[in-house]
Design an enzyme around this catalytic site. Structure first.
Site, PDB file in Angstrom:
ATOM      1  N   ASP A 112       0.819  -1.216   0.000  1.00  0.00           N
ATOM      2  CA  ASP A 112       0.000   0.000   0.000  1.00  0.00           C
ATOM      3  C   ASP A 112       0.860   1.276   0.000  1.00  0.00           C
ATOM      4  O   ASP A 112       0.376   2.346  -0.351  1.00  0.00           O
ATOM      5  CB  ASP A 112      -0.919   0.032   1.235  1.00  0.00           C
ATOM      6  CG  ASP A 112      -1.865  -1.162   1.291  1.00  0.00           C
ATOM      7  OD1 ASP A 112      -1.999  -1.855   0.268  1.00  0.00           O
ATOM      8  OD2 ASP A 112      -2.467  -1.391   2.358  1.00  0.00           O
ATOM      9  N   ARG A 147     -13.716  -0.737 -26.100  1.00  0.00           N
ATOM     10  CA  ARG A 147     -14.458  -0.794 -24.837  1.00  0.00           C
ATOM     11  C   ARG A 147     -13.859   0.134 -23.797  1.00  0.00           C
ATOM     12  O   ARG A 147     -12.722   0.581 -23.924  1.00  0.00           O
ATOM     13  CB  ARG A 147     -14.370  -2.211 -24.261  1.00  0.00           C
ATOM     14  CG  ARG A 147     -15.204  -3.233 -25.003  1.00  0.00           C
ATOM     15  CD  ARG A 147     -14.921  -4.606 -24.436  1.00  0.00           C
ATOM     16  NE  ARG A 147     -15.730  -5.613 -25.115  1.00  0.00           N
ATOM     17  CZ  ARG A 147     -15.490  -6.912 -25.072  1.00  0.00           C
ATOM     18  NH1 ARG A 147     -14.455  -7.375 -24.386  1.00  0.00           N
ATOM     19  NH2 ARG A 147     -16.262  -7.753 -25.706  1.00  0.00           N
ATOM     20  N   MET A 154      -5.697  -3.099  -5.337  1.00  0.00           N
ATOM     21  CA  MET A 154      -5.724  -2.995  -3.866  1.00  0.00           C
ATOM     22  C   MET A 154      -4.949  -1.749  -3.419  1.00  0.00           C
ATOM     23  O   MET A 154      -4.402  -1.010  -4.225  1.00  0.00           O
ATOM     24  CB  MET A 154      -5.120  -4.248  -3.234  1.00  0.00           C
ATOM     25  CG  MET A 154      -5.940  -5.490  -3.518  1.00  0.00           C
ATOM     26  SD  MET A 154      -5.749  -6.852  -2.312  1.00  0.00           S
ATOM     27  CE  MET A 154      -4.030  -7.207  -2.367  1.00  0.00           C
ATOM     28  N   ARG A 156      -5.976  -0.467   0.015  1.00  0.00           N
ATOM     29  CA  ARG A 156      -6.748  -0.065   1.190  1.00  0.00           C
ATOM     30  C   ARG A 156      -7.134   1.421   1.131  1.00  0.00           C
ATOM     31  O   ARG A 156      -7.705   1.841   0.147  1.00  0.00           O
ATOM     32  CB  ARG A 156      -5.991  -0.398   2.464  1.00  0.00           C
ATOM     33  CG  ARG A 156      -6.909  -0.446   3.666  1.00  0.00           C
ATOM     34  CD  ARG A 156      -6.299  -1.157   4.801  1.00  0.00           C
ATOM     35  NE  ARG A 156      -6.540  -2.587   4.729  1.00  0.00           N
ATOM     36  CZ  ARG A 156      -5.862  -3.485   5.423  1.00  0.00           C
ATOM     37  NH1 ARG A 156      -4.901  -3.114   6.215  1.00  0.00           N
ATOM     38  NH2 ARG A 156      -6.168  -4.750   5.323  1.00  0.00           N
ATOM     39  N   ARG A 261       0.055  -8.731  -5.454  1.00  0.00           N
ATOM     40  CA  ARG A 261       0.791  -8.837  -4.184  1.00  0.00           C
ATOM     41  C   ARG A 261       1.668 -10.092  -4.167  1.00  0.00           C
ATOM     42  O   ARG A 261       2.311 -10.370  -3.159  1.00  0.00           O
ATOM     43  CB  ARG A 261      -0.210  -8.845  -3.017  1.00  0.00           C
ATOM     44  CG  ARG A 261       0.373  -8.298  -1.730  1.00  0.00           C
ATOM     45  CD  ARG A 261      -0.673  -8.199  -0.646  1.00  0.00           C
ATOM     46  NE  ARG A 261      -1.054  -9.467  -0.103  1.00  0.00           N
ATOM     47  CZ  ARG A 261      -1.970  -9.631   0.850  1.00  0.00           C
ATOM     48  NH1 ARG A 261      -2.586  -8.568   1.345  1.00  0.00           N
ATOM     49  NH2 ARG A 261      -2.274 -10.803   1.311  1.00  0.00           N
TER      50      ARG A 261
HETATM   51  O1  F6P Z   1      -2.665  -3.847   3.418  1.00  0.00           O
HETATM   52  C1  F6P Z   1      -2.240  -4.653   2.384  1.00  0.00           C
HETATM   53  C2  F6P Z   1      -3.378  -5.198   1.607  1.00  0.00           C
HETATM   54  O2  F6P Z   1      -2.815  -5.905   0.535  1.00  0.00           O
HETATM   55  C3  F6P Z   1      -4.409  -4.187   1.122  1.00  0.00           C
HETATM   56  O3  F6P Z   1      -4.004  -3.555  -0.062  1.00  0.00           O
HETATM   57  C4  F6P Z   1      -5.630  -5.052   0.962  1.00  0.00           C
HETATM   58  O4  F6P Z   1      -6.822  -4.327   1.154  1.00  0.00           O
HETATM   59  C5  F6P Z   1      -5.472  -6.054   2.063  1.00  0.00           C
HETATM   60  O5  F6P Z   1      -4.111  -6.122   2.385  1.00  0.00           O
HETATM   61  C6  F6P Z   1      -5.964  -7.427   1.709  1.00  0.00           C
HETATM   62  O6  F6P Z   1      -5.867  -8.221   2.834  1.00  0.00           O
HETATM   63  P1  F6P Z   1      -6.092  -9.780   2.863  1.00  0.00           P
HETATM   64  O7  F6P Z   1      -4.944 -10.424   2.151  1.00  0.00           O
HETATM   65  O8  F6P Z   1      -6.125 -10.107   4.297  1.00  0.00           O
HETATM   66  O9  F6P Z   1      -7.372 -10.033   2.132  1.00  0.00           O
END
Ligand code: F6P
Length: 329
Positions: A112, A147, A154, A156, A261
Site C-alpha cells: 500500500d 471498450r 488494492m 486499502r 501482491r
Molecule cells: O494492506 C495490504 C493489503 O494488501 C491491502 O491492499 C488489501 O486491502 C489487504 O491487504 C488485503 O488483505 P487480505 O490479504 O487479508 O485479504
C-alpha cells in the site's frame, strides 16, 4: 519479506547474534512457535516473494491477555529483541509493545506504501510493476473491442498503487480513496472521448475509492479483520456497471486483487528489502529500539516508529497529475 529476513540474518551472524524466525507473525508469540534461522536457510531467498516463516493477521491487543502472552513467549523462546516486518497494523502492535518495554525495531513492508516517514515501503514497487503488466495486457482487448476497461487494484485507504499504475499505463481516469469520485463527471469524460473518436478508455480505481456524497467504500460483507479493517472490494464492478448504464459504452471490469501482491519481487524491492534488513540488524546492535528503518532519498535511516504510523496518503499534486490525461476534448 524473505529478502529482508536474509538481510537481517546475514548481518546478525556477522555481529554474532542468533536469529529465530517467529512463525505466522504475532501469532507465533501468542502460542510460541519459532525456528532457528541461519544464513544457509535464507541464502537463496532474495528473489522469492512472501515469507518462509509464514504470516497471519493476528492482533495480540485484541486478545484477552495477548500482550502478556507475547512477553511470556519471548522469555520462553529466549529472545532479547524483535525485528517486526509489516505495515501499519503489524508496526502498530510493535509500537505498543515497545511502549511496554519490548526491544523492537520495525521494518516497513506494505504494497500500500502508506507508512509515513519513509519514501517507500517494499512491496509497493513490485505491486505497481505487476499491475502495469496486467493493465497493459487488458488494454489489448479494450483497444481492439473499443471498450471501456475498469481495473480495480488494492491499496486499502491509500491510492498509491492506483495512482502509479494509472500514470504508468496512461489511464484516462484514476479514482483514488483520497478524492471521492463523481460518477457523472467520469461518464462525461468517457463519453466525450468516444464522441471525439477515441473508442477505448481506461479507468483505474483503487479498492478504497468512494463516491462523492455518501462516502461509503465497497466492502465484501460486514466482516472485519483482526485489526478492524473491512475487506474491501467491488468498487470496480459498481463503476463499470454505472458507466455502461449511463453512457451506453461497452464496459468490462478486471479486479487485480492479490495477483499484484504475489510472485517474485522487483529488483528495486529486493534491494530495498535487503538494505532494510541489514539496517535493522545494525540498529539492534546499536540498541536503537522503538525505531523503524526508513528510506529517505537514497539513504536508509532510523526513524521514530510512532511517527511512521500516521497514514501517508496520495498528495493533491500526484492525484491531479494522475487525472490529467483524460484526453477528453
Ligand atoms: O494492506 C495490504 C493489503 O494488501 C491491502 O491492499 C488489501 O486491502 C489487504 O491487504 C488485503 O488483505 P487480505 O490479504 O487479508 O485479504
Amino acid at each position: 519479506m524473505n529478502a529482508t529476513i536474509r538481510g537481517v540474518v546475514a548481518k546478525a551472524e556477522e555481529y554474532g547474534f542468533e536469529v529465530a524466525g517467529i512463525q505466522r507473525g504475532w501469532k507465533g508469540l501468542i502460542e510460541p512457535e519459532a525456528v532457528e534461522v541461519s544464513y544457509d536457510d535464507v541464502e537463496e531467498l532474495v528473489g522469492v516473494g512472501g515469507t518462509f516463516i509464514l504470516t497471519s493477521r493476528t492482533n495480540p491487543f485484541k486478545m484477552e491477555g495477548g500482550p502478556e502472552k507475547v512477553l511470556k513467549s519471548m522469555k520462553k523462546l529466549g529472545l532479547d529483541c524483535l525485528v517486526a516486518i509489516g505495515g501499519n497494523d503489524t508496526l502498530g502492535v510493535a509500537h505498543k509493545l515497545s511502549k511496554m518495554g519490548v526491544k523492537v525495531v520495525g521494518v516497513p513492508k506494505t504494497m500500500d506504501n502508506d507508512l509515513s516517514s519513509t519514501d517507500y515501503t517494499f512491496g509497493f514497487d513490485s505491486a505497481v510493476n505487476v499491475a502495469m503488466e496486467c493493465i497493459d495486457r487488458v488494454k489489448t482487448t479494450g483497444m481492439s473491442h473499443e471498450r471501456v476497461i475498469v481495473v480495480e487494484v488494492m491499496g486499502r485507504d491509500a491510492g498509491w498503487v492506483a495512482a502509479y499504475a494509472g500514470i504508468a499505463c496512461g489511464a484516462h481516469a484514476v479514482l483514488l480513496p483520497e478524492k471521492p469520485y463523481d460518477i457523472a463527471q467520469v461518464c462525461k469524460t468517457l463519453k466525450s472521448r468516444w464522441d471525439s473518436g477515441k473508442r477505448f478508455s481506461l479507468v483505474v480505481v483503487a479498492e478504497g475509492a468512494k463516491p462523492k456524497g455518501t462516502g461509503a467504500r465497497s466492502t465484501r460483507g460486514k466482516a472485519l479483520d483482526a485489526f478492524g479493517n473491512p475487506i474491501l472490494g467491488g468498487v470496480g464492478q459498481t463503476i463499470a456497471q454505472e458507466i455502461e448504464k449511463r453512457t451506453g459504452l461497452e464496459t468490462r471490469e478486471v479486479v487485480l486483487g492479490h495477483v499484484v501482491r504475489g510472485g517474485n519481487p522487483s529488483a528495486f524491492d529486493r534491494v530495498l528489502a535487503t538494505r532494510f534488513g541489514a539496517k535493522a540488524a545494525e540498529m539492534v546492535k546499536q540498541g536503537k529500539f522503538g525505531m523503524m528503518v526508513a528510506l529517505r532519498g537514497n539513504e536508509v535511516v532510523p526513524v521514530e516508529m510512532g511517527d511512521a504510523l500516521a497514514q501517508k496518503l496520495v498528495d493533491d499534486g500526484l492525484a491531479e497529475l494522475a487525472n490529467s490525461f483524460s484526453g477528453a476534448r
